[in-house]
Design an enzyme around this catalytic site. Structure first.
Site, short mmCIF file in Angstrom:
data_model
loop_
_atom_site.label_atom_id
_atom_site.label_comp_id
_atom_site.label_asym_id
_atom_site.label_seq_id
_atom_site.Cartn_x
_atom_site.Cartn_y
_atom_site.Cartn_z
N TYR A 120 -1.26 -13.42 -3.45
CA TYR A 120 -1.11 -12.00 -3.12
C TYR A 120 -2.45 -11.26 -3.19
O TYR A 120 -2.74 -10.41 -2.36
CB TYR A 120 -0.09 -11.34 -4.06
CG TYR A 120 0.01 -9.84 -3.84
CD1 TYR A 120 0.46 -9.33 -2.63
CD2 TYR A 120 -0.35 -8.92 -4.83
CE1 TYR A 120 0.56 -7.95 -2.41
CE2 TYR A 120 -0.25 -7.56 -4.63
CZ TYR A 120 0.20 -7.08 -3.41
OH TYR A 120 0.28 -5.72 -3.19
N ARG A 127 -6.58 -8.07 3.79
CA ARG A 127 -5.99 -6.88 4.42
C ARG A 127 -6.91 -5.67 4.27
O ARG A 127 -7.15 -4.93 5.22
CB ARG A 127 -4.63 -6.60 3.79
CG ARG A 127 -3.99 -5.31 4.28
CD ARG A 127 -2.56 -5.14 3.78
NE ARG A 127 -2.44 -5.13 2.32
CZ ARG A 127 -1.31 -4.87 1.67
NH1 ARG A 127 -0.19 -4.64 2.35
NH2 ARG A 127 -1.27 -4.88 0.34
N TYR A 181 -5.14 1.23 -7.35
CA TYR A 181 -4.88 0.35 -8.49
C TYR A 181 -6.22 -0.15 -9.04
O TYR A 181 -7.13 -0.47 -8.27
CB TYR A 181 -4.07 -0.89 -8.06
CG TYR A 181 -2.57 -0.72 -7.88
CD1 TYR A 181 -1.90 0.44 -8.23
CD2 TYR A 181 -1.83 -1.77 -7.35
CE1 TYR A 181 -0.52 0.55 -8.04
CE2 TYR A 181 -0.45 -1.67 -7.17
CZ TYR A 181 0.20 -0.50 -7.51
OH TYR A 181 1.55 -0.40 -7.33
N ARG A 194 3.18 4.86 -0.14
CA ARG A 194 4.54 4.67 -0.65
C ARG A 194 5.60 5.01 0.39
O ARG A 194 6.72 4.49 0.31
CB ARG A 194 4.76 5.53 -1.90
CG ARG A 194 3.84 5.21 -3.05
CD ARG A 194 4.11 3.85 -3.68
NE ARG A 194 3.10 3.55 -4.70
CZ ARG A 194 2.97 2.38 -5.29
NH1 ARG A 194 3.77 1.37 -4.99
NH2 ARG A 194 2.03 2.20 -6.17
N GLU A 302 12.65 -5.98 -5.48
CA GLU A 302 11.95 -4.96 -4.69
C GLU A 302 12.93 -4.45 -3.63
O GLU A 302 13.68 -5.24 -3.05
CB GLU A 302 10.70 -5.58 -4.05
CG GLU A 302 9.89 -4.60 -3.22
CD GLU A 302 8.55 -5.21 -2.75
OE1 GLU A 302 7.82 -5.79 -3.58
OE2 GLU A 302 8.26 -5.09 -1.55
#
Ligand code: 3EB
Length: 311
Positions: A120, A127, A181, A194, A302
Site C-alpha cells: 500500500y 500515485r 498524514y 474524503r 471499510e
C-alpha cells in the site's frame, strides 16, 4: 437490424464493474479480483454509460458529462511504485482537461511487504508522484474521493469517474486529511479527498471515499470489528454532514445510494449486515459486500458510498 448485417465484432460493453465469484461474473469485461460476499454482484452506478473508445490502454465510457474509465498495469512486487506511477500517468492523461471525482484503486496483496515497504505504501508513493508530475505543486487541492483495497490477481488497477463540471472536495473534521498524514504511514501520503461532490445534468453526485476506523491519523480499536464498524459509520456520518447530506447520509431525500463494504475477514459478514441494516441502510439502497484486505493491516472494515440526488 437487416438480416444481412454481420454481427458486431465488439458488442457494446455496458459500464458494469463485477467482482470475482459473484453471480454472473464469468465473462464480465470489467471483473475485479475481490471476492463477492453478498448484496449486488456488480456495481452499476451509471446504467446509461456508452463506450467511448480507448486511449493509451485506458478504456473509456461516457455518461452525460461524466467520463468513466478503467486502467491497469501488470503487477510485480519489486516495481509497484513505478507501475503505479505509470498507471496514474495514463489515467491523468486520459482525463486531462476534466476533473477527477472518484477513483477506485485495487492493489495486489496490499498488506504484503516487498523491499521493506508495504505494498500500500509503495502504491501511495507511485500515485503521489503521478499526481505531482501531472498536476504540479498544489495537486492536493485537486485530489478526488477514492478507495484503495487489496485484490488477488496480478494487476494494479483503477476505475475512475471524471467530470466536465468542476467538483468540490471535502474533508472529515475528525480526520487528518490523508494527503497530510505524517510519514509514519509511508514515505508519501495517500492522495485522496474524503468526499467529492459534483453537479451533472441537474442532479448532484456525492462520492464518499472508502471510510475506516481512523480518527486524526490513527487507527481506532485495532482488529476489533464491532468498535471499528461503529467508528466507520460515525466517520461516514461526519463526512455526510460535511457534504450537506445531514446526519443520516440522505436517507429518504436522495434518489439513489450505492454502498460498498470491504471486509478483511469473510466471517464478519453477518455482523456487518446486521449492523448496517440496523444503523444505515434503507429500502431501495444498493449494497455490495466484498472480501478484501484494507490498506492498514489492523483495519477490519471499510465502507464507501456513492449518492445521487435527482433534480
Ligand atoms: C484511510 O482513511 C483508510 O489510499 O485511496 C480510504 C480511502 C483509505 C482511500 C486511498 C485509503 C484510500 O486512510 C484507507
Amino acid at each position: 437490424m437487416p438480416a444481412s448485417s454481420p454481427p458486431p465484432t465488439h458488442p457494446a460493453a455496458p459500464w458494469r464493474v463485477a467482482f470475482a465469484g459473484g453471480p454472473g461474473a464469468a465473462g464480465e469485461a470489467l471483473l475485479i479480483q475481490a471476492p463477492w460476499l453478498a448484496g449486488e454482484p456488480a456495481e452499476e452506478i451509471f446504467p446509461a454509460a456508452v463506450p467511448a473508445g480507448e486511449r493509451d490502454g485506458v478504456r473509456l465510457f461516457r455518461s452525460g458529462g461524466f467520463l468513466l474509465g478503467h486502467a491497469r498495469e501488470p503487477f510485480s512486487p519489486a516495481d509497484l511504485t513505478v507501475r503505479t506511477e505509470a498507471l496514474y500517468r495514463r489515467l491523468l492523461a486520459a482525463t486531462a482537461g476534466l476533473h477527477l471525482c472518484r477513483i477506485w484503486n485495487y492493489v495486489p496483496r496490499i498488506n504484503d511487504h516487498t523491499g521493506g515497504l508495504e505494498h500500500y505504501q509503495a502504491f501511495c508513493s507511485g500515485r503521489s508522484i503521478g499526481f505531482e508530475r501531472a498536476l504540479g505543486d498544489g495537486f492536493q487541492s485537486r485530489l478526488p474521493a477514492a478507495s484503495a483495497v487489496g485484490v488477488g490477481g496480478d494487476h494494479v488497477e483503477a476505475v475512475f469517474v471524471a467530470s466536465e463540471a468542476a467538483p468540490r472536495h471535502f474533508e472529515n473534521p475528525a480526520q487528518v486529511p490523508a494527503y497530510h498524514y505524517p510519514p509514519e504511514h509511508g514515505p508519501r501520503s495517500p492522495s485522496f479527498a474524503r468526499a467529492t461532490a459534483v453537479r451533472e445534468g441537474g442532479a448532484v453526485w456525492l462520492f464518499l471515499s472508502g471510510t475506516a476506523a481512523i480518527k486524526g491519523h490513527e487507527t481506532v480499536a485495532p482488529d476489533d470489528f464491532t468498535l471499528q464498524i461503529e467508528c466507520t459509520v460515525d466517520n461516514l456520518r461526519l463526512i455526510g454532514r460535511a457534504v450537506g447530506l445531514g446526519n443520516a447520509l440522505g436517507t429518504g431525500r436522495v434518489a439513489r445510494r450505492h454502498f460498498k463494504v470491504y471486509l478483511r475477514h469473510a466471517s464478519d459478514l453477518a455482523a456487518a449486515q446486521a449492523h448496517l441494516d440496523r444503523e444505515v441502510l434503507a429500502p431501495g439502497d444498493r449494497v455490495t459486500y466484498l472480501h478484501a484486505a484494507i490498506c492498514r493491516a489492523a483495519l477490519a472494515v471499510e465502507i464507501e458510498a456513492t449518492i445521487c440526488t435527482d433534480p
